[in-house]
Design an enzyme around this catalytic site. Structure first.
Site, PDB file in Angstrom:
ATOM      1  CG  ASP A  37      34.117 101.151  47.243  1.00 20.77           C
ATOM      2  OD1 ASP A  37      33.699 100.667  46.174  1.00 20.77           O
ATOM      3  OD2 ASP A  37      34.875 100.542  48.019  1.00 20.77           O
ATOM      4  CG  ASP A  50      31.176  98.778  56.420  1.00 19.85           C
ATOM      5  OD1 ASP A  50      30.299  98.200  55.740  1.00 19.85           O
ATOM      6  OD2 ASP A  50      31.897  98.188  57.239  1.00 19.85           O
ATOM      7  CE1 TYR A 142      27.748  87.153  46.006  1.00 22.14           C
ATOM      8  CE2 TYR A 142      27.247  85.462  44.375  1.00 22.14           C
ATOM      9  CZ  TYR A 142      27.539  86.782  44.690  1.00 22.14           C
ATOM     10  OH  TYR A 142      27.604  87.720  43.690  1.00 22.14           O
ATOM     11  CE  LYS A 146      25.129  89.744  45.112  1.00 23.55           C
ATOM     12  NZ  LYS A 146      25.107  91.210  45.005  1.00 23.55           N
ATOM     13  CB  ALA A 175      31.597  90.024  35.761  1.00 30.31           C
TER      14      ALA A 175
HETATM   15  P1  NAD Z   1      34.718  94.042  43.325  1.00 33.42           P
HETATM   16  O1  NAD Z   1      35.238  93.300  44.525  1.00 33.42           O
HETATM   17  O2  NAD Z   1      35.622  94.274  42.166  1.00 33.42           O
HETATM   18  O3  NAD Z   1      34.073  95.425  43.785  1.00 33.42           O
HETATM   19  C1  NAD Z   1      33.239  95.487  44.903  1.00 33.42           C
HETATM   20  C2  NAD Z   1      33.348  96.876  45.517  1.00 33.42           C
HETATM   21  O4  NAD Z   1      32.461  96.898  46.646  1.00 33.42           O
HETATM   22  C3  NAD Z   1      34.747  97.217  46.032  1.00 33.42           C
HETATM   23  O5  NAD Z   1      35.142  98.505  45.599  1.00 33.42           O
HETATM   24  C4  NAD Z   1      34.605  97.151  47.543  1.00 33.42           C
HETATM   25  O6  NAD Z   1      35.466  98.066  48.234  1.00 33.42           O
HETATM   26  C5  NAD Z   1      33.143  97.533  47.736  1.00 33.42           C
HETATM   27  N1  NAD Z   1      32.621  97.032  49.001  1.00 33.42           N
HETATM   28  C6  NAD Z   1      32.729  95.791  49.517  1.00 33.42           C
HETATM   29  N2  NAD Z   1      32.174  95.731  50.735  1.00 33.42           N
HETATM   30  C7  NAD Z   1      31.705  96.975  50.996  1.00 33.42           C
HETATM   31  C8  NAD Z   1      31.047  97.568  52.106  1.00 33.42           C
HETATM   32  N3  NAD Z   1      30.772  96.852  53.215  1.00 33.42           N
HETATM   33  N4  NAD Z   1      30.685  98.865  52.029  1.00 33.42           N
HETATM   34  C9  NAD Z   1      30.972  99.601  50.930  1.00 33.42           C
HETATM   35  N5  NAD Z   1      31.621  99.112  49.864  1.00 33.42           N
HETATM   36  C10 NAD Z   1      31.975  97.812  49.899  1.00 33.42           C
HETATM   37  O7  NAD Z   1      33.428  93.170  42.883  1.00 33.42           O
HETATM   38  P2  NAD Z   1      32.559  93.120  41.534  1.00 33.42           P
HETATM   39  O8  NAD Z   1      32.877  91.844  40.864  1.00 33.42           O
HETATM   40  O9  NAD Z   1      32.642  94.387  40.794  1.00 33.42           O
HETATM   41  O10 NAD Z   1      31.097  92.936  42.179  1.00 33.42           O
HETATM   42  C11 NAD Z   1      30.170  93.985  42.268  1.00 33.42           C
HETATM   43  C12 NAD Z   1      28.794  93.386  42.511  1.00 33.42           C
HETATM   44  O11 NAD Z   1      28.495  92.477  41.476  1.00 33.42           O
HETATM   45  C13 NAD Z   1      28.651  92.600  43.817  1.00 33.42           C
HETATM   46  O12 NAD Z   1      27.380  92.881  44.395  1.00 33.42           O
HETATM   47  C14 NAD Z   1      28.705  91.152  43.368  1.00 33.42           C
HETATM   48  O13 NAD Z   1      28.000  90.298  44.252  1.00 33.42           O
HETATM   49  C15 NAD Z   1      28.034  91.259  42.015  1.00 33.42           C
HETATM   50  N6  NAD Z   1      28.359  90.178  41.090  1.00 33.42           N
HETATM   51  C16 NAD Z   1      29.641  89.983  40.653  1.00 33.42           C
HETATM   52  C17 NAD Z   1      29.904  88.942  39.770  1.00 33.42           C
HETATM   53  C18 NAD Z   1      31.297  88.664  39.262  1.00 33.42           C
HETATM   54  O14 NAD Z   1      31.496  87.605  38.651  1.00 33.42           O
HETATM   55  N7  NAD Z   1      32.254  89.563  39.435  1.00 33.42           N
HETATM   56  C19 NAD Z   1      28.868  88.099  39.337  1.00 33.42           C
HETATM   57  C20 NAD Z   1      27.582  88.334  39.809  1.00 33.42           C
HETATM   58  C21 NAD Z   1      27.338  89.374  40.680  1.00 33.42           C
END
Ligand code: NAD
Length: 245
Positions: A37, A50, A142, A146, A175
């Protein structure tokens, strides 16, 4: 014996939201958890990385494999958001979001595959989104990122099925994670905006990170040997249901 006893799981974006819930759930079922992360915390074994930097990705994967003696499962979950129509995002924004959301998964898979080939229980789970399969207003970049992950999942499942490596996707709806909270905080009336998002859900509430994590574990579970090339929606029904009240 727990389902994941003795197996090592690499989880990108495992320090927050869905990834953190998956890390906790895998650990509770006996897995060795390696979080990669950008902003790691101390909850599980972690490596700062990253996913847009191939050198960092290779270093993180090598460190995890060395620490735990191999890698069995990759959860490609790190992702970032983007708001805008095709007229509103710059080329720079397009390159950045695709670099993290799509190429980040490619880099991690590439680095993990030699280790997965050594495992009897190899699986990859990619986090996509309902935005991959439903047109959402103001989400061109976005959604494209995806949608590409969705197609990548199918192509990878085909490429690696003969090697015994299963590749699936989880497709969350809105979520309740720090990501969504950040979006709510930016709105004029966060409580009203949350109520609007909840009302959009057939279930009347947002999906929880733990519910998405449970689906990730199901897709990764060695018991589900025939499950590959699938996308499992965990979206409160928003993708498929038309509720007329
Ligand atoms: P979040 O922001 O709570 O967590 C994302 C994590 O990814 C963080 O810990 C961040 O530090 C890490 N991150 C971001 N960029 C990074 C990079 N360049 N390198 C390494 N780590 C990196 O988000 P979340 O809601 O838990 O989302 C997680 C996944 O779920 C994502 O792929 C998002 O697109 C997908 N998603 C989320 C939702 C939602 O509603 N939350 C819906 C559909 C899909």
């Amino acid at each position: 014996m727990h389902a994941f006893e003795g197996l090592t799981v690499v989880i990108s974006g495992g320090a927050s939201g869905i990834g953190a819930a998956a890390a906790d759930a895998f650990a509770a079922r006996g897995a060795n958890v390696a979080v990669v992360d950008l902003n790691p915390n101390e909850t599980h074994w972690s490596h700062r990385c990253d996913v847009s930097d191939d050198h960092q990705v290779r270093g993180a994967v090598a460190a995890a494999a060395e620490h735990f003696g191999g890698i069995d499962i990759l959860v490609n979950n790190a992702g970032i958001g983007a708001v805008g129509t095709v007229e509103e995002n710059s080329d720079k924004q397009w390159f950045r979001v695709l670099d993290v959301n799509l190429l980040g998964m490619v880099r991690l898979a590439r680095a993990c595959l030699p280790h997965l080939r050594e495992s009897e229980h190899a699986a990859i789970v990619n986090t996509t989104s309902i935005a991959a399969t439903a047109g959402l207003v103001g989400r061109a970049l976005y959604s494209a990122s995806k949608g590409a992950v969705h197609s990548l999942t199918l192509a990878m499942a085909a490429d690696h099925v003969a090697e015994g490596i299963r590749v699936n996707a989880v497709s969350p709806g809105t979520a309740d994670t720090p990501w969504v909270q950040r979006l709510l905080d930016q709105s004029e009336d966060p409580a009203a905006e949350r109520a609007r998002l909840e009302a959009r859900q057939p279930t009347g509430r947002l999906v929880s990170a733990e519910e998405v994590a449970a689906a990730i574990l199901y897709l990764a579970d060695p018991a589900n040997k025939s499950l590959t090339g699938a996308s499992l929606a965990v979206d409160g029904g928003v993708g498929g249901l038309r509720i007329v009240r």
